[in-house]
Write a protein that holds these residues in place. Sequence first.
Motif, PDB file in Angstrom:
ATOM      1  N   ASN A 246      -4.097  -9.464  -0.714  1.00 12.26           N
ATOM      2  CA  ASN A 246      -5.369  -8.746  -0.878  1.00 12.26           C
ATOM      3  C   ASN A 246      -6.334  -8.894   0.282  1.00 12.26           C
ATOM      4  OD1 ASN A 246      -4.828  -7.637  -3.501  1.00 12.26           O
ATOM      5  ND2 ASN A 246      -5.082  -9.698  -4.315  1.00 12.26           N
ATOM      6  N   THR A 247      -5.833  -8.889   1.510  1.00 12.49           N
ATOM      7  CA  THR A 247      -6.756  -8.947   2.647  1.00 12.49           C
ATOM      8  C   THR A 247      -7.402  -7.581   2.891  1.00 12.49           C
ATOM      9  OG1 THR A 247      -5.067  -8.372   4.287  1.00 12.49           O
ATOM     10  CG2 THR A 247      -5.330 -10.709   3.787  1.00 12.49           C
ATOM     11  N   GLY A 248      -6.723  -6.514   2.497  1.00  9.36           N
ATOM     12  CA  GLY A 248      -7.288  -5.159   2.645  1.00  9.36           C
ATOM     13  C   GLY A 248      -7.094  -4.562   4.025  1.00  9.36           C
ATOM     14  N   ALA A 249      -6.418  -5.282   4.928  1.00  9.84           N
ATOM     15  CA  ALA A 249      -6.208  -4.740   6.285  1.00  9.84           C
ATOM     16  C   ALA A 249      -5.421  -3.434   6.233  1.00  9.84           C
ATOM     17  CB  ALA A 249      -5.474  -5.762   7.148  1.00  9.84           C
TER      18      ALA A 249
ATOM     19  N   ILE B 239      -5.629   5.537   2.518  1.00  8.55           N
ATOM     20  CA  ILE B 239      -5.123   5.299   1.161  1.00  8.55           C
ATOM     21  C   ILE B 239      -5.884   4.116   0.569  1.00  8.55           C
ATOM     22  CG2 ILE B 239      -3.081   4.643  -0.195  1.00  8.55           C
ATOM     23  CD1 ILE B 239      -2.858   7.464   0.983  1.00  8.55           C
ATOM     24  N   LYS B 240      -6.326   4.280  -0.677  1.00 10.34           N
ATOM     25  CA  LYS B 240      -7.214   3.297  -1.293  1.00 10.34           C
ATOM     26  C   LYS B 240      -6.441   2.068  -1.790  1.00 10.34           C
ATOM     27  CE  LYS B 240     -10.966   5.842  -0.959  1.00 10.34           C
ATOM     28  NZ  LYS B 240     -10.355   6.980  -0.261  1.00 10.34           N
ATOM     29  N   LEU B 241      -7.120   0.915  -1.661  1.00  9.78           N
ATOM     30  CA  LEU B 241      -6.513  -0.358  -2.055  1.00  9.78           C
ATOM     31  C   LEU B 241      -6.229  -0.407  -3.563  1.00  9.78           C
ATOM     32  CD1 LEU B 241      -5.803  -2.861  -0.356  1.00  9.78           C
ATOM     33  CD2 LEU B 241      -7.998  -3.847  -1.021  1.00  9.78           C
ATOM     34  N   TYR B 242      -7.044   0.313  -4.376  1.00  7.75           N
ATOM     35  CA  TYR B 242      -6.843   0.189  -5.826  1.00  7.75           C
ATOM     36  C   TYR B 242      -5.515   0.773  -6.297  1.00  7.75           C
ATOM     37  CZ  TYR B 242      -9.210   4.808  -5.856  1.00  7.75           C
ATOM     38  OH  TYR B 242      -9.591   6.109  -5.618  1.00  7.75           O
TER      39      TYR B 242
ATOM     40  N   LEU C 173       0.837  -1.199   0.000  1.00 14.22           N
ATOM     41  CA  LEU C 173       0.000   0.000   0.000  1.00 14.22           C
ATOM     42  C   LEU C 173       0.875   1.252   0.000  1.00 14.22           C
ATOM     43  CD1 LEU C 173      -3.069   0.708   0.006  1.00 14.22           C
ATOM     44  CD2 LEU C 173      -2.794   1.252   2.421  1.00 14.22           C
ATOM     45  N   PHE C 174       1.899   1.250   0.828  1.00 13.86           N
ATOM     46  CA  PHE C 174       2.819   2.393   0.876  1.00 13.86           C
ATOM     47  C   PHE C 174       3.472   2.608  -0.484  1.00 13.86           C
ATOM     48  CE2 PHE C 174       7.403   3.404   1.224  1.00 13.86           C
ATOM     49  CZ  PHE C 174       7.300   4.743   1.584  1.00 13.86           C
ATOM     50  N   VAL C 175       4.062   1.539  -1.044  1.00 15.67           N
ATOM     51  CA  VAL C 175       4.800   1.692  -2.308  1.00 15.67           C
ATOM     52  C   VAL C 175       3.844   2.109  -3.425  1.00 15.67           C
ATOM     53  CG1 VAL C 175       6.324   0.562  -3.974  1.00 15.67           C
ATOM     54  CG2 VAL C 175       6.507  -0.002  -1.549  1.00 15.67           C
TER      55      VAL C 175
END
Length: 255
Positions: free
Chosen positions: A224-227, A236-239, A184-186
């Motif tokens: 892809n757990t989305g935690a 910050i959005k998962l997409y 997510l960060f990257v």
Amino acid sequence: MEDNNNVMKVNLRVWRQSGPKEKGGFVTYKDVETTPDTSFLETLDILNERLINEDHQEPIAFDHDCREGICGMCSLYINGHPHGPAVGATTCQLYMRRFEDGETITVEPWRSAAFPVIKDLIVDRNAFDKIQQAGGYVSFNCGGAQDANDLPISKVAADEAMDSATCIGCGACVAACKNGSAMLFVSAKVSQFALLPQGQVEADRRVRAMVARMDELGFGNCTNTGACSAECPKQIKLYNIGRMNRQFIAAKCKE
Ligand code: FES
């Protein structure tokens, strides 16, 4: 505490660890006096004053800087959540009204192989800096500052780039992920450039370099757990991860 009607007491169960190679453990500090309108970090300050002045013990080491949700330093795992129970807020934006009077609150450092504990609640998040150094910038000479409307950018792209750029690099996404993934960060750092024309020139090199560095530094894979997104203080959005994966595959195909 000046207003006695407003005083609350909490028990703080805090991870203490004297050094990176030392064995750590929880220590419970009972009856820490605070108020509902006191911030969580200020409550730790109150406890530290007690430890220094009354108990003559070493204060608890914890990271903080801006105390207004900007710098990402206040990386604490509180009652099983990165940054505690408030949604879309950092630890420094967390107030004691979120807790019950008399509650025992568990405070831990981030738990991730890529973020080793330095002392007590402080972890080494240098790995994020190394990923940024691998490509999280624009390095070509783009001349002098242009007029604002010289380079048309759609509102949708501008808004999404700005949303991605709100990532403060606190590491909550890594701490929340059962795999210790930094995707997510990257992906936020890749997206903030990928969505803008200025980011296109180095897009392929950037995504390849940042993903390679992330893999080298011991972060886990994304399943892809989305935690990460659910616990992110900047939401910050998962997409962003999907966008980064598409960019990465396209860049690899051009090698
Ligand atoms: S201290 Fe800067 S974000 Fe919390």
